[in-house]
Design a protein around this motif. Structure first.
Motif, PDB file in Angstrom:
ATOM      1  N   PRO A  46     -14.213  21.565  -3.161  1.00  0.00           N
ATOM      2  CA  PRO A  46     -15.649  21.829  -3.285  1.00  0.00           C
ATOM      3  C   PRO A  46     -15.948  23.252  -3.733  1.00  0.00           C
ATOM      4  CG  PRO A  46     -15.021  21.743  -0.991  1.00  0.00           C
ATOM      5  CD  PRO A  46     -13.806  21.378  -1.787  1.00  0.00           C
ATOM      6  N   LYS A  47     -17.134  23.412  -4.302  1.00  0.00           N
ATOM      7  CA  LYS A  47     -17.555  24.700  -4.847  1.00  0.00           C
ATOM      8  C   LYS A  47     -18.560  25.372  -3.920  1.00  0.00           C
ATOM      9  CE  LYS A  47     -19.019  22.511  -8.408  1.00  0.00           C
ATOM     10  NZ  LYS A  47     -19.606  22.128  -9.660  1.00  0.00           N
ATOM     11  N   ASP A  48     -18.587  26.690  -3.979  1.00  0.00           N
ATOM     12  CA  ASP A  48     -19.576  27.485  -3.280  1.00  0.00           C
ATOM     13  C   ASP A  48     -20.766  27.675  -4.207  1.00  0.00           C
ATOM     14  OD1 ASP A  48     -21.071  29.313  -1.899  1.00  0.00           O
ATOM     15  OD2 ASP A  48     -19.552  30.868  -1.877  1.00  0.00           O
ATOM     16  N   ARG A  49     -21.954  27.254  -3.795  1.00  0.00           N
ATOM     17  CA  ARG A  49     -23.130  27.342  -4.656  1.00  0.00           C
ATOM     18  C   ARG A  49     -24.105  28.424  -4.183  1.00  0.00           C
ATOM     19  NH1 ARG A  49     -23.388  23.313  -8.398  1.00  0.00           N
ATOM     20  NH2 ARG A  49     -22.225  21.451  -7.957  1.00  0.00           N
ATOM     21  N   LYS A  50     -23.599  29.459  -3.523  1.00  0.00           N
ATOM     22  CA  LYS A  50     -24.476  30.507  -3.007  1.00  0.00           C
ATOM     23  C   LYS A  50     -25.075  31.369  -4.106  1.00  0.00           C
ATOM     24  CE  LYS A  50     -22.215  30.884   1.450  1.00  0.00           C
ATOM     25  NZ  LYS A  50     -21.432  31.739   2.330  1.00  0.00           N
ATOM     26  N   GLY A  51     -24.412  31.470  -5.246  1.00  0.00           N
ATOM     27  CA  GLY A  51     -24.943  32.253  -6.345  1.00  0.00           C
ATOM     28  C   GLY A  51     -24.731  33.756  -6.188  1.00  0.00           C
ATOM     29  N   THR A  52     -23.781  34.191  -5.379  1.00  0.00           N
ATOM     30  CA  THR A  52     -23.492  35.624  -5.246  1.00  0.00           C
ATOM     31  C   THR A  52     -22.850  36.142  -6.511  1.00  0.00           C
ATOM     32  OG1 THR A  52     -21.357  35.142  -4.269  1.00  0.00           O
ATOM     33  CG2 THR A  52     -23.159  35.428  -2.735  1.00  0.00           C
ATOM     34  N   ASP A  53     -22.760  37.440  -6.651  1.00  0.00           N
ATOM     35  CA  ASP A  53     -22.172  38.058  -7.835  1.00  0.00           C
ATOM     36  C   ASP A  53     -20.657  37.938  -7.761  1.00  0.00           C
ATOM     37  OD1 ASP A  53     -21.674  39.448 -10.111  1.00  0.00           O
ATOM     38  OD2 ASP A  53     -22.393  41.367  -9.360  1.00  0.00           O
ATOM     39  N   ALA A  54     -20.178  36.740  -8.010  1.00  0.00           N
ATOM     40  CA  ALA A  54     -18.765  36.424  -7.819  1.00  0.00           C
ATOM     41  C   ALA A  54     -17.852  37.208  -8.743  1.00  0.00           C
ATOM     42  CB  ALA A  54     -18.558  34.921  -7.999  1.00  0.00           C
ATOM     43  N   ALA A  55     -18.244  37.425  -9.992  1.00  0.00           N
ATOM     44  CA  ALA A  55     -17.356  38.121 -10.937  1.00  0.00           C
ATOM     45  C   ALA A  55     -17.072  39.544 -10.474  1.00  0.00           C
ATOM     46  CB  ALA A  55     -17.981  38.128 -12.328  1.00  0.00           C
ATOM     47  N   THR A  56     -18.106  40.246 -10.072  1.00  0.00           N
ATOM     48  CA  THR A  56     -17.923  41.620  -9.596  1.00  0.00           C
ATOM     49  C   THR A  56     -17.105  41.646  -8.312  1.00  0.00           C
ATOM     50  OG1 THR A  56     -20.004  42.269 -10.604  1.00  0.00           O
ATOM     51  CG2 THR A  56     -19.134  43.720  -8.876  1.00  0.00           C
ATOM     52  N   ARG A  57     -17.415  40.740  -7.402  1.00  0.00           N
ATOM     53  CA  ARG A  57     -16.669  40.674  -6.145  1.00  0.00           C
ATOM     54  C   ARG A  57     -15.202  40.343  -6.403  1.00  0.00           C
ATOM     55  NH1 ARG A  57     -19.493  37.017  -1.989  1.00  0.00           N
ATOM     56  NH2 ARG A  57     -17.793  37.799  -0.760  1.00  0.00           N
ATOM     57  N   PHE A  58     -14.949  39.442  -7.340  1.00  0.00           N
ATOM     58  CA  PHE A  58     -13.569  39.081  -7.653  1.00  0.00           C
ATOM     59  C   PHE A  58     -12.818  40.261  -8.256  1.00  0.00           C
ATOM     60  CE2 PHE A  58     -10.529  37.625 -10.906  1.00  0.00           C
ATOM     61  CZ  PHE A  58      -9.575  37.088 -10.048  1.00  0.00           C
ATOM     62  N   ARG A  59     -13.420  40.949  -9.221  1.00  0.00           N
ATOM     63  CA  ARG A  59     -12.745  42.068  -9.890  1.00  0.00           C
ATOM     64  C   ARG A  59     -12.354  43.167  -8.903  1.00  0.00           C
ATOM     65  NH1 ARG A  59     -10.612  41.607 -14.846  1.00  0.00           N
ATOM     66  NH2 ARG A  59     -10.723  43.838 -14.978  1.00  0.00           N
ATOM     67  N   SER A  60     -13.140  43.338  -7.831  1.00  0.00           N
ATOM     68  CA  SER A  60     -12.830  44.384  -6.856  1.00  0.00           C
ATOM     69  C   SER A  60     -12.022  43.859  -5.666  1.00  0.00           C
ATOM     70  CB  SER A  60     -14.121  45.041  -6.368  1.00  0.00           C
ATOM     71  OG  SER A  60     -14.933  44.098  -5.699  1.00  0.00           O
ATOM     72  N   SER A  61     -11.675  42.605  -5.679  1.00  0.00           N
ATOM     73  CA  SER A  61     -10.952  41.982  -4.576  1.00  0.00           C
ATOM     74  C   SER A  61      -9.472  42.328  -4.599  1.00  0.00           C
ATOM     75  CB  SER A  61     -11.114  40.458  -4.675  1.00  0.00           C
ATOM     76  OG  SER A  61     -10.175  39.798  -3.877  1.00  0.00           O
ATOM     77  N   LEU A  62      -8.870  42.303  -3.433  1.00  0.00           N
ATOM     78  CA  LEU A  62      -7.419  42.487  -3.323  1.00  0.00           C
ATOM     79  C   LEU A  62      -6.655  41.288  -3.899  1.00  0.00           C
ATOM     80  CD1 LEU A  62      -7.255  43.900   0.313  1.00  0.00           C
ATOM     81  CD2 LEU A  62      -7.060  45.172  -1.826  1.00  0.00           C
ATOM     82  N   PHE A  63      -7.348  40.164  -4.101  1.00  0.00           N
ATOM     83  CA  PHE A  63      -6.707  38.945  -4.574  1.00  0.00           C
ATOM     84  C   PHE A  63      -6.650  38.843  -6.094  1.00  0.00           C
ATOM     85  CE2 PHE A  63      -8.562  37.933  -0.434  1.00  0.00           C
ATOM     86  CZ  PHE A  63      -7.405  37.585   0.245  1.00  0.00           C
ATOM     87  N   THR A  64      -7.303  39.748  -6.813  1.00  0.00           N
ATOM     88  CA  THR A  64      -7.408  39.656  -8.265  1.00  0.00           C
ATOM     89  C   THR A  64      -6.056  39.447  -8.942  1.00  0.00           C
ATOM     90  OG1 THR A  64      -9.385  41.022  -8.234  1.00  0.00           O
ATOM     91  CG2 THR A  64      -8.256  40.821 -10.338  1.00  0.00           C
ATOM     92  N   GLY A  65      -5.039  40.158  -8.535  1.00  0.00           N
ATOM     93  CA  GLY A  65      -3.729  40.041  -9.152  1.00  0.00           C
ATOM     94  C   GLY A  65      -2.862  38.945  -8.590  1.00  0.00           C
ATOM     95  N   ARG A  66      -3.376  38.196  -7.616  1.00  0.00           N
ATOM     96  CA  ARG A  66      -2.547  37.185  -6.956  1.00  0.00           C
ATOM     97  C   ARG A  66      -3.000  35.747  -7.192  1.00  0.00           C
ATOM     98  NH1 ARG A  66      -2.187  39.855  -1.075  1.00  0.00           N
ATOM     99  NH2 ARG A  66      -3.005  37.801  -0.631  1.00  0.00           N
ATOM    100  N   VAL A  67      -3.988  35.535  -8.026  1.00  0.00           N
ATOM    101  CA  VAL A  67      -4.466  34.174  -8.263  1.00  0.00           C
ATOM    102  C   VAL A  67      -3.712  33.536  -9.420  1.00  0.00           C
ATOM    103  CG1 VAL A  67      -6.766  34.668  -7.360  1.00  0.00           C
ATOM    104  CG2 VAL A  67      -6.341  34.879  -9.805  1.00  0.00           C
ATOM    105  N   VAL A  68      -3.686  32.215  -9.428  1.00  0.00           N
ATOM    106  CA  VAL A  68      -3.008  31.455 -10.475  1.00  0.00           C
ATOM    107  C   VAL A  68      -3.940  31.243 -11.664  1.00  0.00           C
ATOM    108  CG1 VAL A  68      -1.958  29.221 -11.011  1.00  0.00           C
ATOM    109  CG2 VAL A  68      -1.540  30.303  -8.800  1.00  0.00           C
ATOM    110  N   ARG A  69      -5.235  31.076 -11.377  1.00  0.00           N
ATOM    111  CA  ARG A  69      -6.230  30.803 -12.412  1.00  0.00           C
ATOM    112  C   ARG A  69      -7.587  31.270 -11.897  1.00  0.00           C
ATOM    113  NH1 ARG A  69      -5.580  25.672 -12.572  1.00  0.00           N
ATOM    114  NH2 ARG A  69      -3.965  25.792 -14.133  1.00  0.00           N
ATOM    115  N   VAL A  70      -8.410  31.790 -12.797  1.00  0.00           N
ATOM    116  CA  VAL A  70      -9.770  32.195 -12.459  1.00  0.00           C
ATOM    117  C   VAL A  70     -10.709  31.092 -12.923  1.00  0.00           C
ATOM    118  CG1 VAL A  70     -11.603  33.886 -12.838  1.00  0.00           C
ATOM    119  CG2 VAL A  70      -9.205  34.639 -12.701  1.00  0.00           C
ATOM    120  N   LEU A  71     -11.399  30.460 -11.993  1.00  0.00           N
ATOM    121  CA  LEU A  71     -12.362  29.409 -12.311  1.00  0.00           C
ATOM    122  C   LEU A  71     -13.716  30.066 -12.555  1.00  0.00           C
ATOM    123  CD1 LEU A  71     -13.121  26.428 -12.550  1.00  0.00           C
ATOM    124  CD2 LEU A  71     -13.500  26.416 -10.090  1.00  0.00           C
ATOM    125  N   ALA A  72     -14.140  30.100 -13.808  1.00  0.00           N
ATOM    126  CA  ALA A  72     -15.419  30.684 -14.192  1.00  0.00           C
ATOM    127  C   ALA A  72     -16.424  29.552 -14.372  1.00  0.00           C
ATOM    128  CB  ALA A  72     -15.272  31.493 -15.469  1.00  0.00           C
TER     129      ALA A  72
END
Length: 154
Positions: A46-72
């Protein structure tokens, strides 16, 4: 050639689409048919539909370099406005990600965003979670029908 992911049901309900696969047996059969039709990856969560600024939060996350794929995910459903929203999302994500980006839209924006992604090169996905009709507006018989329609756009 980019990877094509099928998304089998998402947050949709049977009231919206009577043939929507829901239980384990139906999901297994739908996944098998979509893979046989040409899907290379399956999305079930399932998806999160909160509408937060996910791209900015992702880019600054500790997980950015550890994901397999970025779902945009483009949550703008407008067939005319979804493309601008997709361009903004890709711009916000920026270059230099370690993982590939999978770009997709939903409802009225699903096919325009998929066409744009095929032209730009990110991975794409399609399925009943995203859209209930083919590019020409015909109601989709199942996930496999959507996968075949997406492959025809490559």
């Amino acid at each position: 050639m980019p990877m094509l992911q099928v998304c089998l049901n998402g947050s949709r309900r049977r009231e919206q689409y009577p043939g929507l696969p829901v239980g384990p047996v139906e999901l297994t059969a739908a996944a098998r048919a979509a893979v046989e039709a040409g899907a290379e990856d399956i999305h079930l969560h399932p998806k999160d539909r909160k509408g937060t600024d996910a791209a900015t939060r992702f880019r600054s996350s500790l997980f950015t370099g550890r994901v397999v794929r970025v779902l945009a995910e483009v949550t703008d459903h407008g067939p005319r406005t979804a493309l601008a929203t997709a361009e903004g999302l890709l711009r916000d994500l920026g270059d230099g990600l370690a993982a590939p980006v999978l770009l997709h839209g939903s409802d009225g924006g699903a096919w325009p965003v998929l066409r744009m992604a095929v032209g730009l090169g990110p991975d794409v996905r399609i399925g009943l979670e995203d859209v209930l009709h083919t590019p020409d507006g015909t109601p989709a018989a199942d996930n496999a029908t959507l996968v075949r329609a997406a492959l025809a756009l490559r």
